[in-house]
Write a protein that holds these residues in place. Structure first.
Motif, PDB file in Angstrom:
ATOM      1  N   ALA A 135      52.043  50.460  38.537  1.00  0.00           N
ATOM      2  CA  ALA A 135      51.344  51.733  38.369  1.00  0.00           C
ATOM      3  C   ALA A 135      51.006  52.340  39.729  1.00  0.00           C
ATOM      4  O   ALA A 135      51.218  51.720  40.779  1.00  0.00           O
ATOM      5  N   PHE A 136      50.462  53.543  39.654  1.00  0.00           N
ATOM      6  CA  PHE A 136      49.896  54.197  40.831  1.00  0.00           C
ATOM      7  C   PHE A 136      48.412  54.385  40.569  1.00  0.00           C
ATOM      8  O   PHE A 136      48.003  54.790  39.477  1.00  0.00           O
ATOM      9  N   HIS A 137      47.596  54.052  41.565  1.00  0.00           N
ATOM     10  CA  HIS A 137      46.144  54.198  41.503  1.00  0.00           C
ATOM     11  C   HIS A 137      45.709  54.913  42.772  1.00  0.00           C
ATOM     12  O   HIS A 137      46.014  54.446  43.875  1.00  0.00           O
ATOM     13  N   ASP A 138      45.059  56.051  42.613  1.00  0.00           N
ATOM     14  CA  ASP A 138      44.676  56.879  43.765  1.00  0.00           C
ATOM     15  C   ASP A 138      45.881  57.197  44.650  1.00  0.00           C
ATOM     16  O   ASP A 138      45.799  57.185  45.878  1.00  0.00           O
ATOM     17  N   GLY A 139      47.041  57.415  44.009  1.00  0.00           N
ATOM     18  CA  GLY A 139      48.254  57.779  44.727  1.00  0.00           C
ATOM     19  C   GLY A 139      48.974  56.628  45.405  1.00  0.00           C
ATOM     20  O   GLY A 139      49.998  56.832  46.055  1.00  0.00           O
ATOM     21  N   GLN A 140      48.462  55.411  45.270  1.00  0.00           N
ATOM     22  CA  GLN A 140      49.067  54.245  45.908  1.00  0.00           C
ATOM     23  C   GLN A 140      49.680  53.320  44.854  1.00  0.00           C
ATOM     24  O   GLN A 140      49.103  53.135  43.771  1.00  0.00           O
ATOM     25  N   PRO A 141      50.827  52.686  45.157  1.00  0.00           N
ATOM     26  CA  PRO A 141      51.424  51.756  44.201  1.00  0.00           C
ATOM     27  C   PRO A 141      50.572  50.494  44.073  1.00  0.00           C
ATOM     28  O   PRO A 141      50.033  49.993  45.061  1.00  0.00           O
ATOM     29  N   VAL A 142      50.436  50.018  42.855  1.00  0.00           N
ATOM     30  CA  VAL A 142      49.693  48.789  42.589  1.00  0.00           C
ATOM     31  C   VAL A 142      50.433  48.008  41.507  1.00  0.00           C
ATOM     32  O   VAL A 142      50.909  48.580  40.531  1.00  0.00           O
ATOM     33  N   ALA A 143      50.549  46.696  41.718  1.00  0.00           N
ATOM     34  CA  ALA A 143      51.179  45.808  40.736  1.00  0.00           C
ATOM     35  C   ALA A 143      50.067  44.976  40.097  1.00  0.00           C
ATOM     36  O   ALA A 143      49.387  44.205  40.774  1.00  0.00           O
ATOM     37  N   LEU A 144      49.898  45.152  38.801  1.00  0.00           N
ATOM     38  CA  LEU A 144      48.868  44.442  38.052  1.00  0.00           C
ATOM     39  C   LEU A 144      49.530  43.336  37.245  1.00  0.00           C
ATOM     40  O   LEU A 144      50.711  43.417  36.908  1.00  0.00           O
ATOM     41  N   VAL A 145      48.750  42.297  36.908  1.00  0.00           N
ATOM     42  CA  VAL A 145      49.293  41.179  36.139  1.00  0.00           C
ATOM     43  C   VAL A 145      48.306  40.779  35.053  1.00  0.00           C
ATOM     44  O   VAL A 145      47.086  40.892  35.224  1.00  0.00           O
ATOM     45  N   ASP A 146      48.854  40.322  33.925  1.00  0.00           N
ATOM     46  CA  ASP A 146      48.062  39.777  32.821  1.00  0.00           C
ATOM     47  C   ASP A 146      48.697  38.460  32.403  1.00  0.00           C
ATOM     48  O   ASP A 146      49.904  38.398  32.159  1.00  0.00           O
ATOM     49  N   GLN A 147      47.874  37.415  32.337  1.00  0.00           N
ATOM     50  CA  GLN A 147      48.338  36.122  31.849  1.00  0.00           C
ATOM     51  C   GLN A 147      47.381  35.583  30.795  1.00  0.00           C
ATOM     52  O   GLN A 147      47.313  34.382  30.573  1.00  0.00           O
ATOM     53  N   SER A 148      46.642  36.479  30.137  1.00  0.00           N
ATOM     54  CA  SER A 148      45.672  36.051  29.137  1.00  0.00           C
ATOM     55  C   SER A 148      46.385  35.426  27.948  1.00  0.00           C
ATOM     56  O   SER A 148      47.525  35.750  27.647  1.00  0.00           O
ATOM     57  N   ARG A 149      45.682  34.545  27.277  1.00  0.00           N
ATOM     58  CA  ARG A 149      46.267  33.866  26.124  1.00  0.00           C
ATOM     59  C   ARG A 149      45.644  34.320  24.821  1.00  0.00           C
ATOM     60  O   ARG A 149      46.244  34.182  23.768  1.00  0.00           O
TER      61      ARG A 149
END
Length: 67
Positions: free
Chosen positions: A30-44
């Motif tokens: 995604a982009f957040h405040d115009g900057q690229p960001v890679a988010l992760v989810d490993q919830s079960r």
């Protein structure tokens, strides 16, 4: 970029096969405040819990693609 706090441009999901199951890794790019960001989810259990990935290779590759 859009009018939202995070503007998602891609999602990648990997479903693991090793116990304990279920397990997965989901990346949200995604982009957040115009900057690229890679988010992760490993919830079960329950809904996703997205945090910024600590995987430097994923972060730097997405930043490079976003340029």
């Amino acid at each position: 970029m859009g009018n939202y706090e995070y503007n998602v441009v891609a999602i990648y999901n990997y479903d693991g096969t090793q116990p304990p199951l279920p397990n997965h890794i989901t990346y949200v790019f995604a982009f957040h405040d115009g900057q690229p960001v890679a988010l992760v989810d490993q919830s079960r259990d329950g809904g996703p819990r997205l945090t910024e990935t600590q995987n430097n290779e994923v972060k730097s590759n997405f930043a490079e693609i976003a340029e």
